[in-house]
Design an enzyme around this catalytic site. Structure first.
Site, PDB file in Angstrom:
ATOM      1  N   ASN A 273       0.922  -2.943  -8.475  1.00  0.00           N
ATOM      2  CA  ASN A 273       1.882  -1.992  -7.925  1.00  0.00           C
ATOM      3  C   ASN A 273       3.274  -2.142  -8.526  1.00  0.00           C
ATOM      4  O   ASN A 273       4.139  -1.315  -8.280  1.00  0.00           O
ATOM      5  CB  ASN A 273       1.952  -2.122  -6.393  1.00  0.00           C
ATOM      6  CG  ASN A 273       0.765  -1.456  -5.730  1.00  0.00           C
ATOM      7  OD1 ASN A 273      -0.057  -0.833  -6.392  1.00  0.00           O
ATOM      8  ND2 ASN A 273       0.663  -1.605  -4.417  1.00  0.00           N
TER       9      ASN A 273
ATOM     10  N   ARG B 209      -0.149  11.679   2.285  1.00  0.00           N
ATOM     11  CA  ARG B 209       0.758  11.121   1.286  1.00  0.00           C
ATOM     12  C   ARG B 209       1.565  12.179   0.547  1.00  0.00           C
ATOM     13  O   ARG B 209       1.393  12.399  -0.649  1.00  0.00           O
ATOM     14  CB  ARG B 209      -0.024  10.264   0.287  1.00  0.00           C
ATOM     15  CG  ARG B 209      -0.724   9.126   0.952  1.00  0.00           C
ATOM     16  CD  ARG B 209      -1.442   8.249  -0.024  1.00  0.00           C
ATOM     17  NE  ARG B 209      -0.583   7.233  -0.583  1.00  0.00           N
ATOM     18  CZ  ARG B 209      -0.992   6.321  -1.442  1.00  0.00           C
ATOM     19  NH1 ARG B 209      -2.222   6.314  -1.852  1.00  0.00           N
ATOM     20  NH2 ARG B 209      -0.171   5.421  -1.889  1.00  0.00           N
TER      21      ARG B 209
ATOM     22  N   ASP C 140      -1.790  -2.580   2.781  1.00  0.00           N
ATOM     23  CA  ASP C 140      -2.796  -2.878   1.754  1.00  0.00           C
ATOM     24  C   ASP C 140      -3.654  -4.103   2.116  1.00  0.00           C
ATOM     25  O   ASP C 140      -4.678  -4.346   1.477  1.00  0.00           O
ATOM     26  CB  ASP C 140      -2.125  -3.099   0.387  1.00  0.00           C
ATOM     27  CG  ASP C 140      -1.613  -1.788  -0.208  1.00  0.00           C
ATOM     28  OD1 ASP C 140      -1.917  -0.720   0.362  1.00  0.00           O
ATOM     29  OD2 ASP C 140      -0.920  -1.840  -1.232  1.00  0.00           O
TER      30      ASP C 140
ATOM     31  N   ARG D   4      -9.551  -0.788 -10.147  1.00  0.00           N
ATOM     32  CA  ARG D   4      -8.177  -0.294 -10.230  1.00  0.00           C
ATOM     33  C   ARG D   4      -7.179  -1.420  -9.994  1.00  0.00           C
ATOM     34  O   ARG D   4      -6.072  -1.385 -10.532  1.00  0.00           O
ATOM     35  CB  ARG D   4      -7.946   0.796  -9.165  1.00  0.00           C
ATOM     36  CG  ARG D   4      -8.828   2.020  -9.361  1.00  0.00           C
ATOM     37  CD  ARG D   4      -8.428   3.107  -8.390  1.00  0.00           C
ATOM     38  NE  ARG D   4      -7.000   3.109  -8.347  1.00  0.00           N
ATOM     39  CZ  ARG D   4      -6.279   3.254  -7.249  1.00  0.00           C
ATOM     40  NH1 ARG D   4      -6.844   3.469  -6.107  1.00  0.00           N
ATOM     41  NH2 ARG D   4      -4.968   3.213  -7.308  1.00  0.00           N
TER      42      ARG D   4
HETATM   43  C1  UD1 Z   1       2.832   2.272  -2.394  1.00  0.00           C
HETATM   44  C2  UD1 Z   1       1.704   1.412  -2.920  1.00  0.00           C
HETATM   45  C3  UD1 Z   1       0.539   1.372  -1.942  1.00  0.00           C
HETATM   46  C4  UD1 Z   1       1.036   0.956  -0.560  1.00  0.00           C
HETATM   47  C5  UD1 Z   1       2.237   1.795  -0.125  1.00  0.00           C
HETATM   48  C6  UD1 Z   1       2.846   1.313   1.175  1.00  0.00           C
HETATM   49  C7  UD1 Z   1       1.800   1.695  -5.314  1.00  0.00           C
HETATM   50  C8  UD1 Z   1       1.150   2.207  -6.543  1.00  0.00           C
HETATM   51  N1  UD1 Z   1       1.207   1.975  -4.169  1.00  0.00           N
HETATM   52  O1  UD1 Z   1       2.342   3.603  -2.279  1.00  0.00           O
HETATM   53  O2  UD1 Z   1      -0.417   0.447  -2.415  1.00  0.00           O
HETATM   54  O3  UD1 Z   1      -0.014   1.132   0.348  1.00  0.00           O
HETATM   55  O4  UD1 Z   1       3.266   1.755  -1.137  1.00  0.00           O
HETATM   56  O5  UD1 Z   1       3.209  -0.030   1.076  1.00  0.00           O
HETATM   57  O6  UD1 Z   1       2.820   1.041  -5.366  1.00  0.00           O
HETATM   58  N2  UD1 Z   1       5.503   9.526   2.616  1.00  0.00           N
HETATM   59  C9  UD1 Z   1       5.973  10.758   2.988  1.00  0.00           C
HETATM   60  N3  UD1 Z   1       6.750  11.463   2.092  1.00  0.00           N
HETATM   61  C10 UD1 Z   1       7.057  10.974   0.869  1.00  0.00           C
HETATM   62  C11 UD1 Z   1       6.578   9.703   0.500  1.00  0.00           C
HETATM   63  C12 UD1 Z   1       5.800   9.001   1.392  1.00  0.00           C
HETATM   64  O7  UD1 Z   1       5.705  11.249   4.084  1.00  0.00           O
HETATM   65  O8  UD1 Z   1       7.761  11.657   0.104  1.00  0.00           O
HETATM   66  C13 UD1 Z   1       4.663   8.767   3.560  1.00  0.00           C
HETATM   67  C14 UD1 Z   1       3.236   8.633   3.012  1.00  0.00           C
HETATM   68  O9  UD1 Z   1       2.442   9.718   3.356  1.00  0.00           O
HETATM   69  C15 UD1 Z   1       2.766   7.351   3.660  1.00  0.00           C
HETATM   70  C16 UD1 Z   1       4.052   6.531   3.840  1.00  0.00           C
HETATM   71  O10 UD1 Z   1       5.139   7.444   3.669  1.00  0.00           O
HETATM   72  O11 UD1 Z   1       2.240   7.636   4.925  1.00  0.00           O
HETATM   73  C17 UD1 Z   1       4.199   5.388   2.852  1.00  0.00           C
HETATM   74  O12 UD1 Z   1       4.143   5.892   1.561  1.00  0.00           O
HETATM   75  P1  UD1 Z   1       4.872   5.193   0.336  1.00  0.00           P
HETATM   76  O13 UD1 Z   1       5.655   4.015   0.810  1.00  0.00           O
HETATM   77  O14 UD1 Z   1       5.587   6.244  -0.432  1.00  0.00           O
HETATM   78  O15 UD1 Z   1       3.637   4.658  -0.505  1.00  0.00           O
HETATM   79  P2  UD1 Z   1       3.351   4.810  -2.042  1.00  0.00           P
HETATM   80  O16 UD1 Z   1       4.595   4.579  -2.826  1.00  0.00           O
HETATM   81  O17 UD1 Z   1       2.599   6.057  -2.298  1.00  0.00           O
END
Ligand code: UD1
Length: 433
Positions: A24, A123, A309, A401
């Site tokens: 990540n 997401r 995770d 992955r």
């Molecule tokens: C990253 C990690 C993933 C981990 C997650 C939370 C990587 C490649 N992946 O994913 O393994 O599970 O952090 O620790 O680094 N959300 C919104 N709007 C947005 C962005 C996010 O509503 O614009 C919500 C998502 O739907 C989710 C939550 O916020 O429910 C957390 O998402 P986020 O922290 O952004 O996770 P990722 O960066 O996608």
């Protein structure tokens, strides 16, 4: 041909295992290399299929990318030929959406496919988009693509509704060469954010506050970021997986090349459950237990809380802990895919919305199970080494992955595990996490 794992479980795992660089983090560092035309050398890079997908994305944009057989990866974004990341690539791996901030920050334009939903939750990327608009970008969503433009981004005060890891990263990347300072509040505090900030600073950026909930990104002159050599932080989720496999088999396992503070939320829980934990060196953690672990409750939270995770692998441990445990998943809407598989192995779990109640059984028994997503796959491997009898794990592309050399690492700890062709003709499931 797809492959499967065959695990003959029930043996205590013993020994030491080297932890790889963090999936990540490396994916975001790779996206960040787009901010300069100079050559970048990344070290401690794991060999993972997700690194392969990000390599394809960067090559599509025109980068030279060269991953060595050892842990080095060279990237140079000198001759960029396109500012567009197509759906075919982005849908394979959500993290490729991070090229949006870098492309916009360096070239003033980007067209990146929306990642869409994924198997663990909806997401969305609304916070990424709002952040870029706050920096002065014109953003439109057309035909499934985010199209962003700005002649020069301008620093801004941005407050995230929720501390999204991806949104924090995309905003950091875009703001690095903006005019003036960006103050990002309610920012994600994950160690991977600190790694990205350290990397960007090594390239010449001016970012402070990483690891707290307020980041200050002082924009540097356009064109001033430069090449560097940087070592990727250790993978805290991989390390946790081996610690749980060790204690779940009542073994004695030491993980090396880790930063123990990144694993505090897990190690505190494991100690409360009865595990013995030591730090034989500043970069290793040893775990052992001769007794059945006690039940425990967890709620997933952004860092420094208990990581989503690790929720699935931790549930495997709870499935044989003594007593009743409660797991609440607050980050994703659909992250209990391991439950059906654990039940097939004899676990006693019931789920009501975002809460799972696990009544510990004395032992799991081997079965044929699916790795429905990356971390559910890790949960199945831990279940396999803990269980009595033989377990077969299918859909290994999810595991590939994020877990480098899982078979040889598990074998080095004494697990009876092999990877063989899967001749069953089962359909393959997709995921983009
Ligand atoms: C990253 C990690 C993933 C981990 C997650 C939370 C990587 C490649 N992946 O994913 O393994 O599970 O952090 O620790 O680094 N959300 C919104 N709007 C947005 C962005 C996010 O509503 O614009 C919500 C998502 O739907 C989710 C939550 O916020 O429910 C957390 O998402 P986020 O922290 O952004 O996770 P990722 O960066 O996608």
């Amino acid at each position: 041909m797809t492959e499967k794992l065959i695990i003959h479980g029930g043996k205590a795992l013993r020994g030491e295992v080297e932890i790889s660089g963090a999936k990540n983090s490396v994916l975001k560092l790779m996206a960040a290399t787009l901010l300069t035309g100079d050559s970048i050398e990344l070290r401690n890079v794991p060999h993972l299929s997700d690194v392969g997908v990000m390599t394809q994305v960067l090559k599509y944009l025109g980068c030279d990318v060269d991953q060595q057989d050892d842990d080095r990866l060279y990237i140079q974004a000198k001759n960029i030929t396109s500012c567009e990341a197509p759906y075919d690539l982005v849908r394979k791996m959500r993290a490729s959406f991070d090229v949006l901030g870098s492309l916009l920050g360096r070239f003033g334009e980007a067209r990146v496919a929306l990642p869409g939903g994924c198997s663990i939750g909806k997401r969305s990327v609304d916070l990424h988009v709002k952040g870029l608009i706050a920096l002065g970008a014109e953003v439109e969503i057309n035909h499934g693509y985010v199209e962003a433009k700005a002649s020069r981004l301008i620093g801004a005060e941005i407050l995230l509704d929720t501390p999204s890891v991806g949104a924090t990263e995309n905003i950091m990347l875009a703001a690095t060469m903006a005019e003036g300072a960006t103050i990002l509040s309610n920012a994600a505090q994950e160690p991977e954010i600190v790694d990205l900030a350290n990397f960007l600073n090594a390239m010449g950026a001016d970012i402070s506050g990483a690891g707290t909930n307020e980041l200050v990104i002082n924009g540097v002159k356009p064109g001033s970021l430069h090449g560097t050599t940087y070592s990727v932080m250790p993978d805290r989720i991989e390390a946790a997986t081996y610690l749980m496999a060790g204690v779940g088999t009542m073994g004695d396992v030491t993980v090396n090349n880790v930063l123990p503070v990144h694993l505090s939320s897990l190690t505190h829980k494991l100690i409360e459950m009865g595990a013995e934990i030591e730090m034989p060196s500043p970069n290793s953690i040893r775990i052992h237990s001769e007794r059945r672990l006690q039940a425990q409750n967890i709620v997933t939270q952004p860092y420094p809380g208990f990581p989503t995770d690790l929720q699935a692998p931790f549930m495997t441990l709870l499935s044989t802990a003594d007593g009743v445990s409660i797991v609440k998943e607050t980050i994703y809407e659909n992250r209990f895919k391991q439950v059906g598989e654990l039940k097939r192995m004899g676990a006693d779990i019931s789920v009501e919305r975002d809460v799972a109640v696990i009544t510990g059984v004395p032992h799991l028994s081997g079965a044929e199970v699916n790795a429905h997503d990356l971390r559910a796959g890790a949960a199945m491997v831990i279940a396999g080494v803990m269980a009595e009898g033989s377990t077969q794990v299918f859909d290994l592309h999810h595991l590939d992955r994020g877990y480098e050399d899982v078979v040889s690492k598990m074998r080095s700890l004494g697990a009876d595990i092999e990877r063989v062709p899967d001749t069953s003709g089962r359909p393959v499931t997709e995921e983009s996490a």
